[in-house]
Design an enzyme around this catalytic site. Structure first.
Site, PDB file in Angstrom:
ATOM      1  N   TYR A   1       0.748  -1.218  -0.017  1.00 29.46           N
ATOM      2  CA  TYR A   1      -0.083  -0.107  -0.174  1.00 29.46           C
ATOM      3  C   TYR A   1       0.860   0.945   0.005  1.00 29.46           C
ATOM      4  CZ  TYR A   1      -3.710   3.344   1.912  1.00 29.46           C
ATOM      5  OH  TYR A   1      -4.509   4.143   2.062  1.00 29.46           O
TER       6      TYR A   1
ATOM      7  N   TYR B   1     -11.959  -4.952   7.169  1.00 31.34           N
ATOM      8  CA  TYR B   1     -10.695  -4.801   7.883  1.00 31.34           C
ATOM      9  C   TYR B   1     -10.735  -3.573   8.812  1.00 31.34           C
ATOM     10  CZ  TYR B   1      -6.014  -2.598   7.903  1.00 31.34           C
ATOM     11  OH  TYR B   1      -4.859  -1.972   8.436  1.00 31.34           O
ATOM     12  N   HIS B   2     -11.782  -2.527   8.339  1.00 29.58           N
ATOM     13  CA  HIS B   2     -11.651  -1.211   9.331  1.00 29.58           C
ATOM     14  C   HIS B   2     -12.553  -1.497  10.465  1.00 29.58           C
ATOM     15  CE1 HIS B   2     -10.742  -0.354   4.912  1.00 29.58           C
ATOM     16  NE2 HIS B   2      -9.941   0.327   5.327  1.00 29.58           N
TER      17      HIS B   2
ATOM     18  N   LYS C   1     -14.568  22.410  13.359  1.00 31.22           N
ATOM     19  CA  LYS C   1     -13.341  21.903  13.091  1.00 31.22           C
ATOM     20  C   LYS C   1     -12.982  22.252  11.478  1.00 31.22           C
ATOM     21  CE  LYS C   1     -11.633  18.161  14.047  1.00 31.22           C
ATOM     22  NZ  LYS C   1     -10.326  18.792  14.939  1.00 31.22           N
TER      23      LYS C   1
ATOM     24  N   ASP D   1      -9.147  17.020   8.695  1.00 33.44           N
ATOM     25  CA  ASP D   1      -9.004  16.281   9.891  1.00 33.44           C
ATOM     26  C   ASP D   1     -10.256  15.824  10.555  1.00 33.44           C
ATOM     27  OD1 ASP D   1      -8.282  15.196  12.407  1.00 33.44           O
ATOM     28  OD2 ASP D   1      -8.162  17.393  13.086  1.00 33.44           O
TER      29      ASP D   1
ATOM     30  N   HIS E   1     -10.754  13.964  13.378  1.00 35.44           N
ATOM     31  CA  HIS E   1     -10.504  13.685  14.898  1.00 35.44           C
ATOM     32  C   HIS E   1     -11.500  14.604  15.787  1.00 35.44           C
ATOM     33  CE1 HIS E   1      -6.964  11.984  12.975  1.00 35.44           C
ATOM     34  NE2 HIS E   1      -7.317  10.793  13.681  1.00 35.44           N
TER      35      HIS E   1
END
Lengths: 672, 338
Positions: free
Chosen positions: A17, A171-172, A540, A544, A546
Site C-alpha cells: 500500500y 478490515y476497518h 473544525k 482532519d 478527529h
C-alpha cells in the site's frame, strides 16, 4: 538436502500500500517495487482526493500529498501509471466516496492509450458503508452512496468484467475494535445491502445476477490471534457460500467462492520496540495463508515502522520479501488444505458462525445495516468492544510485548539513523500540485468540461448509471473537485451521528461541582447583561476528522449554560465564518489537530473580517506549539488552549471572560 | 455597562428586504435581545417589515415530530428540492434547552444535520434553543420567522414535537408538517392525544424499514374523524426515506399544493393576520399581564382592533401600549399632583 519437487499452487498477488507527494514520485516508487518482484499495485490516495476536493480547495490546505498520492485529473492518472502497462497490471485502489471517479479516470486513461477496458483487472475498495463507521472519508448520504456502489457494479459487470468493483471491508471494523464475530456479521450485512441494492436497480437480468455475486470481493484484516483469525476466514467462506446460495440462488459453486484481499493488522503494531512488528506481521500473515480453502487472493503487508510514520522504500521492500519467502521458499503452496478434518478448527469455526448468525439476525431485525448505522447501534457496539480491549491492555490481561510487559530493551540500531527511520513527505508537494492543476485547467476545453459535468449532473438526478458520464468527464479533463461538487449539489453531504449526539443525554457533569455552579452563574449573568444567552460556535476547519476534543468542549459548554452550535468536522474557513454570522454567536471556538492551524486559523480570521465580524472573538485549541501560539495571538486570536490545558472548567471561565472583555464588561478572573 | 450598539430599525429593515445576509443576522440578534432598549427597537423593526406583502408573500412551514424521526435529514432533502428549483430558504431550527437547574444550556446540532452543499448564498440557518418556554417553542420564533419571510422565498421552522409544540407551531406556520417515527410508541401517543387535528401534511420517514413504516402510515390515515377538517384539503400521508432519498419529490409537491389551497380558500392572509395578533397579545400580556389587557377592554376587543388593521398591527400595538402606559400613569397621577 533437496526437497522433492512438487506441483505448487499459484501464489497470491503481492502488493504494498503506497503513494505519496505526487503522481511522479509515486510512479517512481511503483516501478521500483515492481522491479523487486511485487506482482500488483495498491494505490494510497491523499485526503483531498479521497473526499472529492481539488488540491487548491480551501479544505485541502496542508493535506495535499500527505497520506497518499494527489490525483486531480486524468493528467495525474497518466503520470501515476507512466510506463506501466494497464492491461497487464492488477491495480488495487483504496478509494471509496470517489471510487466511481477514480475508476472512471483509470478506464478513461486505458481508452486514451487504446487499451480495451475489458482487459483491465484490479479492485476499487468502494465500500462506503464502513466509511461511516470507521474510516471517515464519506461524502454523500447512505442512499446516494449505495447507488454509486451499485452503478459501478452494474457498469463493470458489463464493461470491465475482470474488475472487482467493490471490496466489502471488514478490515476497518477490526481497526475500530470489532471482534471476529462482529467482523463477520457486519461485513456480510454490508454485502447483502449492496447486492440487494444492485438487484433492486433492475439493471442486471436475473439470470446474469450470479455474475454480480461473483464480482463481490472482500477486504479483511488479520490480527495476532492467528488461529482464531484463520477460523474467521474459514467461517467467512462457509457463510458466504450458504448466503449466496439461499439468498441469491447462485447455483454454480465457483461463483459462490469467498474472494478476499488482506492487509494484516496495523492496530496491533507498536511504536515501542518496533522491530517486534516484523514477527507480528509474519504470524498475522499465516492466518490468511495457511488454510488453502481460506487463502487470500492478494496480500499487502504493512512495514515494521508504520506506527512511527511513513515507511521508506527499504521498509516496504522488507515487507515484500516476507511475502516472497513465504510463497517461494516454504512448502506452503504444495499442500491441500491442512486444516480439513481437524475437530478443533471445525468447532471454533462453528462457534464463530453461530455468533455471527445471531448478530446478523439482530441487525436485520433493526432494518438492516444502514438503519443500524443511523441509529448509532453499530458504532456503540464497536466502541464497546474497543473499550474492553483497552481495559484488558491496561489491566495486563492482554499482553503486548514492549508495551505493557517486557519493557527492557537495548538501544536499537534500526532507529538510530538521522532520518528517525521514517520518510518525510515532500513539503513542496502541495504547491507543485496546485500549479500543475491550474496549468491543467488552462489546457483543457471549457466547453467540453461544462458539457461533461452537465451530463454527470443529469445522470445523477435522473438515476441513470453515473459511469458513462463520469468517464466522459475524465476524458474531458474534469477535476476531482469538480466531479465531487457536482454530485454534492445533487446528493447533498452526509453528516453522521457524532459523539455529541451520544453525549447529549449525559447527566454526569465533569469537573468540580462548586466551580460548575459558579460558571453557570457567570454565564447567565453575562447573558443577561448582553440581552440574550451566551452562544458559542464550535467547529473544525480542514479535513482532519478527529472530533473528540471539539465534542468534549461543546458538551462542557452546554453543561455550564452556553447555547452551543456544534458545526462538526470538515469545514472551510468560509463556512465557519458564515455559520458565525448566521447564528449570531458571541464567540467562536476552533479545534485543529492536523498541524495546519497556522493556515486555517488565519483564514477564519480573514473570512470573519470580510463579513464585518472583525470584533467577534475567536479562541483555538489543538496541538499547537508555543511559537505558533504566539503568532496566532499576534494575528488576533484571543486565547489558545493546548493539551496541557486539561481543566475544562478553567477553559470555560476564560471563554466567558473573553466574551465579557469584548463587550465592554469587566473580567471575572480565575475560578476559586 | 456593555458597549452593545443597537442597529437603527428603519435602515436595518431596508437592508433585510434587500436580502443582505449581515442585516438578516443582526435583525435576528435584535429580535432575540431582551434588553428594554432592544425590545422597542425590535417592535419598530417588525413594523417596518410588515405591510400587505408580509401577509401574502413567501411560504412559512412548520416541521415537527418526535426526536429521532429524522426531521433534520428530511428538512435537508426538502431544502435541496427548493434550491434546485431556484428558491431561497431560511431555516429556524429549534432544539430543547437543558433544565434550568442543569444550567439551561443547549447543544444546537441541527445546523450540521440540515446543511447540505457547503457554500450556498440562498440558504440561511439560525439555530435556537427553546429556553424551557411553555409549549416548547420560544416566543422569539414568531418574530424571527416573520423577519426571514421578508427576504426568503421559503421559511422552515423545525421543532421537536412533544405534544403542545404542535399547537404552538400551528399558530406560526402557514403549513404544518408532522414527521412520524415508524414503529415507535410516539405516534400512537400522538394519535391518542388528539393533536392529529393540527398538521396539514404527514410524513412517515424511514420508509426503508418496510412493513413498520407502512403500518404507521395506515394508522395515521385511519385516525379520522377530524374535528375541524378543512373542506378541499386531503391531509396527505407520505411514505418516504430522507436518507435513501425516496418519495421526496411527491412529498415536496404537497407543500406548494397546500399553499395554493390556502390562497384559493382565502386562508393564507387570514391565518397570518391571526398569528400576528396572537403574538401582539402575547407581548402585551408579557409586559402588562391580564390587568393590562383589561385596560384595553379585554382580549376580544384587542383582537377586533388588531383585525381591523391587518397590515399595520405593530403600529396598533404601539398605540395600545402607549394607551396602557398613559392609563397606568394617570392612575398614579393624583398622588403625584400637589
Amino acid at each position: 538436502m533437496v526437497a522433492p519437487r512438487r506441483k505448487k499452487d499459484q501464489p497470491w498477488l503481492m502488493r504494498t500500500y503506497s503513494g505519496h507527494s505526487s503522481a511522479r514520485a509515486s510512479n517512481a516508487l511503483y516501478r521500483t517495487n515492481l522491479a523487486k518482484g511485487q506482482t500488483g499495485l495498491s494505490v494510497a490516495f491523499d485526503l483531498p482526493t479521497q473526499t472529492g476536493y481539488d488540491a487548491d480547495s480551501p479544505l485541502a490546505r496542508g493535506e495535499v500529498g500527505k497520506v497518499g498520492v494527489p490525483i486531480s485529473s486524468i493528467a495525474d492518472m497518466d503520470q501515476l501509471f507512466d510506463q506501466i502497462p494497464l492491461d497487464q497490471m492488477n491495480t488495487s485502489m483504496t478509494i471509496n466516496a470517489t471510487a466511481a471517479w477514480l475508476l472512471s479516470l483509470y478506464i478513461g486513461l486505458a481508452q486514451r492509450r487504446g487499451i480495451d477496458p475489458k482487459t483491465l483487472s484490479g479492485t476499487t475498495q468502494n465500500d462506503i458503508i464502513k466509511e461511516y463507521l470507521s474510516r471517515g472519508t464519506y461524502i454523500y448520504p447512505p442512499g446516494p452512496s449505495m447507488r454509486l456502489i451499485a452503478d459501478t457494479i452494474n457498469y463493470t459487470v458489463k464493461n470491465v468484467p475482470k474488475w472487482n468493483p467493490t471490496n466489502v471491508c471488514s478490515y476497518h471494523l477490526q481497526e475500530a475494535g470489532a471482534t471476529p464475530v462482529q467482523e463477520l456479521a457486519y461485513a456480510l450485512c454490508t454485502a447483502m445491502a449492496v447486492l440487494d441494492r444492485v438487484k433492486a436497480s433492475g439493471e442486471i437480468p436475473p439470470d446474469e445476477f450470479p455474475q454480480v455475486v461473483e464480482r463481490i470481493s472482500f477486504f479483511v484484516n488479520a490480527g495476532i490471534r492467528f488461529i482464531e483469525e484463520c477460523c474467521k476466514l474459514r467461517a467467512f467462506g462457509e457463510m458466504w457460500d450458504e448466503l449466496t446460495l439461499t439468498r441469491y440462488q447462485v447455483q454454480d459453486a465457483k461463483l459462490r467462492r469467498f474472494r478476499y484481499g488482506v492487509q494484516v493488522n496495523s492496530l496491533g503494531l507498536t511504536e515501542a520496540q518496533p522491530e517486534n512488528n516484523v514477527q507480528r506481521i509474519v504470524l498475522e500473515m499465516l492466518a490468511v495463508a495457511l488454510s488453502k480453502r481460506a487463502r487470500a487472493r492478494a496480500i499487502q503487508l504493512p512495514a515494521w515502522n508504520e506506527a512511527m510514520g511513513l515507511p521508506r522504500p527499504w521498509d516496504q521492500q522488507w515487507a515484500l520479501r516476507i511475502q516472497q519467502v513465504m510463497a517461494f521458499e516454504t512448502d506452503l503452496l504444495e499442500y491441500e488444505d491442512i486444516f480439513d478434518g481437524s475437530p478443533v478448527i471445525a468447532a471454533k469455526v462453528g462457534e464463530l458462525i453461530a455468533g455471527a448468525r445471531r448478530e446478523i439476525e439482530n441487525v436485520e431485525a433493526q432494518g438492516g445495516i444502514i438503519a443500524a448505522i443511523e441509529s448509532g447501534y453499530i458504532k456503540r457496539e464497536l466502541v464497546g468492544s474497543h473499550m474492553s480491549r483497552l481495559r484488558a491492555i491496561e489491566a495486563g490481561e492482554l499482553k503486548i510485548i514492549g508495551v505493557n510487559c517486557f519493557h527492557e530493551t537495548a538501544e536499537s540500531p534500526l532507529t538510530a539513523g538521522s532520518d528517525g527511520a521514517i520518510m518525510k513527505s515532500d513539503p513542496a508537494a502541495e504547491r507543485q500540485q496546485i500549479e500543475r492543476l491550474q496549468e491543467h485547467r488552462r489546457q483543457r476545453s471549457d466547453a467540453d468540461v461544462r458539457a461533461a459535468l452537465q451530463g454527470l449532473a443529469d445522470a445523477a438526478k435522473s438515476g441513470d448509471n453515473i459511469m458513462p458520464n463520469s468517464i466522459r468527464c475524465a476524458l474531458a479533463g474534469v477535476t476531482t473537485g469538480e466531479w465531487g461538487d457536482s454530485l454534492r449539489a445533487v446528493f447533498g453531504e452526509f453528516r453522521p451521528p457524532t459523539g455529541v449526539d451520544i453525549a447529549i443525554d449525559s447527566r454526569e457533569v465533569l469537573g468540580r461541582k462548586d466551580q460548575v455552579t459558579d460558571l453557570r452563574e457567570r454565564v447567565a449573568r453575562t447573558g443577561n447583561a448582553l440581552g440574550r444567552p451566551l452562544k458559542l460556535l464550535v467547529g473544525k476547519p480542514g479535513l482532519d476528522g478527529h472530533s473528540n476534543g471539539a465534542e468534549q468542549v461543546a458538551v462542557k459548554a452546554r453543561d455550564v449554560g452556553f447555547e452551543v452550535v456544534y458545526d462538526g468536522i470538515r469545514l472551510t474557513p468560509q463556512q465557519i465564518a458564515q455559520a458565525a454570522q448566521e447564528e449570531g454567536v458571541h464567540v467562536v471556538g476552533l479545534s485543529i489537530l492536523s498541524g495546519s492551524h497556522m493556515e486555517l486559523v488565519g483564514s477564519v480570521l480573514q473570512e470573519l473580517r470580510a463579513r464585518d465580524l472583525a470584533g467577534l472573538p475567536v479562541v483555538a485549541g489543538g496541538i499547537i506549539p508555543p511559537a505558533d501560539a504566539e503568532r496566532l495571538l499576534a494575528l488576533g486570536v484571543r486565547a489558545i488552549y493546548t493539551p496541557k490545558d486539561f481543566n475544562l472548567n478553567a477553559i470555560m471561565g476564560d471563554i466567558v471572560d473573553v466574551v465579557r472583555e469584548t463587550n465592554g464588561l469587566e473580567r471575572l478572573g480565575g475560578l476559586s | 455597562m456593555t458597549n452593545l450598539v443597537l442597529p437603527d430599525p428603519e435602515r436595518l429593515a431596508a437592508r433585510i428586504q434587500g436580502g443582505e445576509r449581515a442585516a438578516v443576522a443582526s435583525g435576528l440578534n435584535l429580535l432575540d435581545n431582551r434588553l428594554p432598549a432592544a425590545r422597542s427597537h425590535a417592535v419598530r423593526l417588525l413594523a417596518c417589515l410588515s405591510g400587505e406583502r408580509s401577509l401574502s408573500a413567501g411560504h412559512l412551514i412548520g416541521v415537527t415530530g418526535p426526536p429521532g424521526a429524522g426531521k433534520s435529514s428530511l428538512v435537508s432533502a426538502m431544502i435541496r428540492e427548493w434550491r434546485l428549483a431556484g428558491r431561497t430558504v431560511g431555516v429556524l431550527a429549534v432544539d430543547p434547552s437543558s433544565r434550568p437547574e442543569l444550567g439551561g444550556g443547549a447543544l444546537l446540532g441541527d445546523r450540521i444535520r440540515i446543511k447540505s452543499v457547503g457554500q450556498d448564498e440562498g440558504l440561511f440557518i439560525r439555530s435556537l434553543a427553546n429556553r424551557n418556554q411553555l409549549g416548547g417553542v420560544a416566543s422569539e420564533v414568531w418574530p424571527m420567522s416573520w423577519l426571514l419571510l421578508a427576504c426568503f422565498d421559503v421559511v422552515v421552522i423545525e421543532t421537536v414535537g412533544v405534544g403542545q409544540t404542535e399547537i404552538d407551531i400551528a399558530e406560526i406556520g402557514d403549513t404544518v408538517c408532522y414527521v412520524a417515527q415508524p414503529a415507535s410508541g410516539d405516534t400512537i401517543q400522538y394519535l391518542k392525544s388528539g393533536i392529529i387535528e393540527i398538521p396539514d401534511i404527514f410524513a412517515v420517514n424511514k420508509a426503508d424499514l418496510g412493513a413498520a413504516a407502512r403500518k404507521t402510515a395506515s394508522e395515521i390515515g385511519r385516525s379520522a374523524p377530524r374535528q375541524d377538517r378543512r373542506e378541499g384539503w386531503d391531509y396527505p400521508v407520505c411514505l418516504l426515506s430522507a436518507t435513501m432519498q425516496t418519495g421526496i419529490k411527491e412529498f415536496h409537491a404537497h407543500f406548494d399544493r397546500h399553499r395554493r389551497f390556502l390562497v384559493a380558500a382565502g386562508l393564507l392572509e387570514r391565518q397570518r393576520s391571526q398569528h400576528q395578533s396572537g403574538w401582539v397579545l402575547r407581548l402585551l400580556k408579557e409586559e402588562f399581564g391580564t390587568f393590562g389587557l383589561g385596560l384595553l377592554g379585554g382580549r376580544t376587543t384587542i383582537e377586533e382592533r388588531l383585525g381591523a388593521c391587518r397590515s399595520s398591527q405593530f403600529e396598533e400595538y404601539e398605540r395600545m401600549r402607549e394607551h396602557i402606559l398613559s392609563r397606568l400613569l394617570s392612575v398614579n397621577q393624583p398622588t403625584l399632583s400637589p
